[in-house]
Design an enzyme around this catalytic site. Structure first.
Site, short mmCIF file in Angstrom:
data_model
loop_
_atom_site.label_atom_id
_atom_site.label_comp_id
_atom_site.label_asym_id
_atom_site.label_seq_id
_atom_site.Cartn_x
_atom_site.Cartn_y
_atom_site.Cartn_z
CD GLU A 280 -14.78 -5.28 -1.27
OE1 GLU A 280 -13.85 -5.03 -0.66
OE2 GLU A 280 -15.25 -4.33 -1.78
CG ASP B 77 -5.88 -7.06 -7.72
OD1 ASP B 77 -4.85 -7.27 -7.17
OD2 ASP B 77 -6.70 -6.34 -7.13
CD GLU C 265 -2.95 -1.00 0.35
OE1 GLU C 265 -3.02 0.06 -0.54
OE2 GLU C 265 -3.96 -1.82 0.12
#
Length: 812
Positions: A331, A237, A90
């Protein structure tokens, strides 16, 4: 930073819609942040205050700098030498990417000669400082980074409070190359790109060689896959995204070659247009789950970059229809497009794919999609201090969070979707978007690259240049018919709406009728299962006891069988739609016999037929109720208990009806299931007319069913009420007789017998004895007996009243 505050208005520019992103009067996002959040990590839009790390629940990462439009504040106030443990992944994509993107924009504006002539690479210096603080995380034997790092103390030693982790996600280790390579090429220091390439090389070598897929979680020391499920959503992803974008940014063919090999496997095993379903890397024909997470919404956009437009259109349309059903993309959602996880943290991936599809096709349809996204944001997510994440898309409840990716990505993609070239001070085609939508210049591909670390590069026999032709194609040549995208979308829209038409299927001569219709399917029929296998349809038993059907056309024995399988799946979706057309409320099973007297109420799932009923219950043989009952005489006139499984619910109902039962309760066979944790289960018919089933049938999960079974085991005779809701205990089996309530059910407790006996004696005495002066002449014996009865009755009458009251209170 491009932001949307306030109502938007439209103008027509060359026949297309353009959204003006306006501000609330006297308010913009920077003012809200400065007034309510600065210098906290992020703005909490419901409480209008800042979330500070360690004091408020957070995601565990440092946010992207929200104040790039106020660069002086960033340079003045932001410091990275903090004793804080952060996510390497992140922090890289948000903070390092934000600093590098800000530096890229600052250089562009400075070179244009109009703005920021004072800029001296201050953001780049901060980026290098941060990059050096992340490097200790890469000190592993594999080259895969630790998932977390202390910005001040690294990963070793007690002060770091990290460095003990063993696992990381594939995306966490594989989404480094863009930011680290850009940092190396901006600064001339190759160390960052070297480490990022080493991590990617290791992941490539650890792919499953037969399927060419990667798992979701990997051990950073041994390289063993911890989670072997593979998809394009959460956990994987951006690994695929960065392989392709690394080729675009850096110009290294090796990244494109690897991406193409992965992509071929994704389209072979994971993609079942319009669905994208996870599989097992060692058994890629076996689905790993039957639901999809919202992070995969980025994949149509990646397919546009790849040049594979058709599946991008199909998957995007499926996502759009799910969005229209729930206002936002949940979600996670099931393969029949129902909510699996109800949260929506304002994720931007769907808007991202919408932007890329519009850029590729110039189809105004995608402007309407973007308008829908904007409308829903303003209608459902907007709050006084910004936009709040949705806690539950079904109820519209909010969560007090507004993640930085919402500002960094959502508004940027929506603005660019409607923007014309004249609205931008630069050519966006000269840049690549990172996974956090920060812009890095393509000119970096001409910057001297870092030397590659020793790695087992892709062997020549694995390279397939035939796939390269599909990169960045001319869509006018691919789709000369303007109606082609619409023709792709219409069937998917129908499928999601559960009203998919069934045109006549052309079959080759001699093939006969389709081998199996959805309304005839029985999950316990071996012949039916064999037919499913031949059609490429897999049957998956879920943990909650449901059965999921998934088709892999490549597994069908022939093209005709695959076509039959597609028709069967469409029929099954339509059948499911008919069965779920009316979501019935939960029902109640209320135990009303002694010693419960209505105090025990069990939540039950409904059936689409039946009436309220009160009667004794009993088990059936066989317990499944899937064959003619052997204890029919005992079941007659009672409510039958049955176990779930082996046949359809309607078949169970017909068998117990034939045995004379007046109702049924089906108990789940999935040990541990409970109405406390599982969603309401509604029993449906078998696709045929169920008007012949006239008895009530309810469903109990394992926990509630076990309560009923234990009661039956202990008390042998148990009476229950099947109804839409629990009855007031004062209304159950009571009547009034001369002002006193009585039970009408059979009495079984000593106190009940005593109460009735005493009351009866009292009544008898008063009927037998009248005032002596009004009675006919009695003998002395009779008078003496009458006097005794009267004396006893006078003594016991108050006691009988007390016992009756106590009995009523204990029952009620």
């Amino acid at each position: 930073m491009l932001v949307l505050m306030g109502p938007f208005r439209w103008k027509l520019v060359r026949g297309k819609c353009f959204t003006l992103l306006l501000y609330l009067p006297g308010t913009d996002v920077n003012v809200l942040i400065l007034d309510h959040a600065y210098p906290a990590d992020e703005l909490m839009p419901l409480t209008c205050r800042g979330r500070v790390r360690g004091l408020e629940p957070s995601r565990g990462d440092v946010d992207d700098p929200l104040f790039l439009g106020m660069l002086w504040r960033v340079l003045k106030d932001v410091r990275l030498d903090n004793d804080v443990v952060v996510s390497v992944f992140e922090t890289n994509i948000r903070v390092l990417g934000g600093l590098l993107g800000g530096h890229s924009m600052a250089v562009m504006l400075k070179d244009a000669g109009h703005y920021m002539q004072w800029y001296q690479d201050e953001l780049l210096h901060m980026a290098k400082d941060l990059g050096l603080r992340l490097l200790p995380a890469f000190n592993t034997s594999s080259g895969l980074p630790y998932p977390r790092v202390n910005l001040k103390h690294g990963v070793r030693g007690p002060e770091s409070r990290t460095g003990t982790e063993t696992d990381t996600c594939t995306a966490c280790a594989g989404t480094i190359i863009l930011e680290f390579a850009a940092l190396s090429r901006f600064t001339g220091d190759p160390v960052f790109e070297v480490h990022a390439r080493r991590a990617l090389n290791f992941l490539w070598e650890k792919r499953q060689r037969n399927s060419n897929l990667v798992g979701t979680t990997i051990n950073i020391h041994s390289g063993e896959w911890v989670r072997r499920d593979s998809g394009v959503g959460a956990g994987i992803d951006s690994y695929y995204e960065y392989l392709l974008k690394a080729y675009i940014l850096l110009g290294d063919d090796l990244f494109l070659q690897r991406f193409n090999i992965h992509y071929a496997s994704i389209m072979k095993y994971i993609s079942q247009p319009p669905l994208l379903l996870d599989v097992h890397i060692h058994k890629p024909l076996l689905p790993a789950r039957t639901w999809m997470d919202s992070l995969l919404a980025f994949f149509p956009g990646l397919q546009v970059l790849k040049g594979d437009i058709r599946p991008a259109i199909e998957t995007h349309e499926m996502l759009y229809q799910v969005t229209k059903k729930h206002n936002f993309l949940p979600e996670a959602f099931t393969t029949d497009f129902r909510v699996h996880w109800a949260q929506h943290p304002l994720r931007p991936e769907f808007a991202e794919s919408t932007y890329f599809l519009y850029k590729a096709t110039k189809d105004p349809y995608y402007l309407e999609v973007g308008r829908t996204v904007l409308d829903n944001l303003n209608r459902f997510a907007r709050v006084p201090c910004g936009f709040a994440a949705m806690k539950d898309v079904r109820t519209g409840s909010h969560e007090d969070r507004m993640d930085s990716f919402f500002l960094a990505e959502m508004f940027k993609y929506l603005f660019l979707l409607f923007a014309e070239e004249d609205d931008l001070p630069f050519n966006v085609e000269d840049y690549i978007f990172t996974t956090e939508a920060h812009l890095l210049p393509l000119s970096l591909s001409t910057t001297p690259r870092a030397p590659s670390p020793p790695a087992n590069s892709t062997s020549e026999e694995e390279l397939d240049d035939s796939n390269f032709d599909w990169t960045c194609p001319n869509t006018r040549l691919l789709f000369p018919d303007p109606a082609f995208p619409r023709n792709l979308r219409d069937p998917i829209r129908s499928a999601v709406d559960k009203s998919c038409p069934r045109p006549a299927i052309h079959r080759e001569p001699g093939m006969g009728r389709p081998p199996l219709r959805a309304q005839d399917f029985m999950a316990n029929n071996p012949d039916h299962l064999e037919l499913l296998r031949r059609m490429g349809v897999s049957l998956i038993h879920l943990k909650d006891g449901r059965v999921q059907l998934v088709q892999h056309a490549t597994q069908a024995v022939s093209a005709v069988a695959a076509e039959d399988g597609m028709r069967f799946m469409q029929e099954m979706m339509e059948l499911s739609s008919q069965q779920q057309k009316e979501q019935l409320p939960p029902r109640a099973v209320q135990i009303i016999s002694h010693p419960f007297f209505g105090r025990v109420v069990l939540t039950a799932g409904p059936a689409q037929f039946g009436i309220d009923l009160s009667k004794s219950i009993t088990g059936v043989s066989p317990y499944s109720g899937c064959a003619e009952l052997s204890n029919a005489a005992f079941v007659q006139g009672r409510i039958a208990l049955l176990q779930r499984g082996q046949c359809m619910f309607a078949e169970k109902a017909r068998h117990i009806m034939k045995a004379g039962a007046i109702g049924g309760i089906v108990i789940d066979d999935n040990e541990g299931s409970s109405s406390d944790t599982a969603p309401l289960f509604q029993m449906a018919g078998d696709g045929r007319n169920t008007d012949d089933v006239t008895l009530p049938l309810l469903f109990l999960f394992y926990k509630e069913g076990n309560i009923l079974l234990e009661a039956l085991k202990e008390y042998r005779e148990v009476e229950v009420l099947l109804s839409d809701k629990a009855r007031d205990r004062g209304e159950i089996h009571w009547t009034e007789q001369e002002g006193l309530p009585f039970h009408l059910s059979s009495f079984s407790s000593p106190s009940q017998w005593w109460t009735v006996t005493v009351t009866f004696l009292c009544s008898l005495s008063f009927l037998f004895l009248h005032p002596l002066d009004e009675q006919p002449p009695y003998s002395k014996v009779n008078l003496s007996l009458a006097s005794c009865w009267r004396a006893v009755s006078i003594a016991l009458f108050p006691l009988s009243i007390i016992l009756c009251v106590v009995e009523q209170l204990s029952a009620g």
